[in-house]
Design a protein around this motif. Structure first.
Motif, PDB file in Angstrom:
ATOM      1  N   THR A   8       0.836  -1.207   0.000  1.00 53.34           N
ATOM      2  CA  THR A   8       0.000   0.000   0.000  1.00 53.34           C
ATOM      3  C   THR A   8       0.870   1.255   0.000  1.00 53.34           C
ATOM      4  N   GLN A  10       3.906   1.502  -1.051  1.00 54.82           N
ATOM      5  CA  GLN A  10       4.565   1.560  -2.354  1.00 54.82           C
ATOM      6  C   GLN A  10       3.647   2.199  -3.399  1.00 54.82           C
ATOM      7  N   ARG A  11       2.376   1.797  -3.412  1.00 53.76           N
ATOM      8  CA  ARG A  11       1.410   2.387  -4.355  1.00 53.76           C
ATOM      9  C   ARG A  11       1.259   3.883  -4.110  1.00 53.76           C
ATOM     10  N   GLU A  14       4.460   5.649  -5.395  1.00 55.16           N
ATOM     11  CA  GLU A  14       4.483   5.744  -6.862  1.00 55.16           C
ATOM     12  C   GLU A  14       3.489   6.793  -7.353  1.00 55.16           C
ATOM     13  N   ALA A  37      -3.597   6.327  -6.758  1.00 50.63           N
ATOM     14  CA  ALA A  37      -3.125   5.031  -6.265  1.00 50.63           C
ATOM     15  C   ALA A  37      -4.232   3.983  -6.235  1.00 50.63           C
TER      16      ALA A  37
END
Length: 196
Positions: A8, A10-11, A14, A37
Motif C-alpha cells: 500500500t 509503495q502504491r 508511486e 493510487a
C-alpha cells in the motif's frame, strides 16, 4: 511492517512520484494521491497522517533506494568501488529519473518539512563515496590532509550533474561512454591527491 501495508505504501509513493513530478508538491492533494493510487483517502491518513508526512516518508524511501544502489556498487577494492558507485549513480538516474530529479530538487529547497532529506542524502548516499576516499587516505594512497567530506560531495555532484545533462541533452548516448568519461576525471583528481 506487513507485506500488505508495504505494498500500500509503495502504491502511494508511486502515485506521489507521478503527481508531484507533473504538478509540484503544492498542487497535489491527498485526494488526488489516493485516487491515483486507487485507494481511499483515509488510507493516506492511516498510513502517514497527512500530505506532509506522506511526502517526508516518500523522500526517505527514495533516498534509501538511491543509497542502497550506491552501496551495492561499492563492492571490491576502493578504486573499483568508486567506479561502481559512479556507475550506480548513473544507473539510478537513468532508471529512476523522475524519482532522482524530485529527490534532488526538493531535498535542498528551503522552508520545507523534509529538509532533513538533504542530511539523509549526505549520510546515506554521499557518505558511500566519502568512506571510499577515507579508505584510500588510510591506505596512504591519497594525501592525509584531503577533506574527504568535500571530495565525496564533489564526486557525487560531478556524477549527478553529468547524469542529468546526459539524460536531458543526449539520452541516446550509451551509459558506458558517460561512465568512462567520468572515471577519467575521477582518476585525474585522485592522481592529483596522491602523496608527494
Amino acid at each position: 511492517m506487513s507485506a500488505r501495508r508495504e505494498a500500500t505504501r509503495q502504491r502511494l509513493f508511486e502515485a506521489t512520484l507521478e503527481l508531484v513530478s507533473e504538478s509540484g508538491f503544492e498542487h497535489v492533494t491527498v485526494d488526488r494521491i489516493a485516487e491515483h493510487a486507487g485507494l481511499a483517502k483515509g488510507t493516506v491518513y492511516y498510513n502517514f497522517g497527512g500530505k506532509t508526512e506522506l511526502f517526508t516518508a516518500f523522500m526517505e524511501w527514495g533516498v534509501d533506494r538511491f543509497a542502497a544502489m550506491l552501496r551495492e556498487g561499492a563492492a571490491g577494492p576502493p578504486r573499483e568501488a568508486l567506479s561502481g558507485v559512479i556507475r550506480a549513480e548513473l544507473l539510478f538516474i537513468r532508471d529512476r529519473e523522475g524519482l532522482a530529479r524530485l529527490l534532488l530538487s526538493e531535498a535542498w529547497r528551503s522552508n520545507q518539512a523534509w529538509e532533513a532529506t538533504a542530511l539523509r542524502i549526505r549520510r546515506q548516499a554521499i557518505d558511500v563515496l566519502t568512506g571510499l576516499l577515507d579508505t584510500l587516505v588510510e591506505a596512504g594512497e591519497l594525501r592525509s590532509d584531503l577533506d574527504t567530506g568535500v571530495a565525496g560531495s564533489a564526486l557525487f555532484g560531478m556524477a549527478l550533474t553529468a547524469a542529468l545533462e546526459w539524460r536531458t541533452l543526449t539520452p541516446d548516448r550509451p551509459l558506458e561512454e558517460v561512465h568512462a568519461a567520468l572515471m577519467r576525471l575521477v582518476d585525474a583528481v585522485l592522481a592529483a591527491e596522491r602523496p608527494a
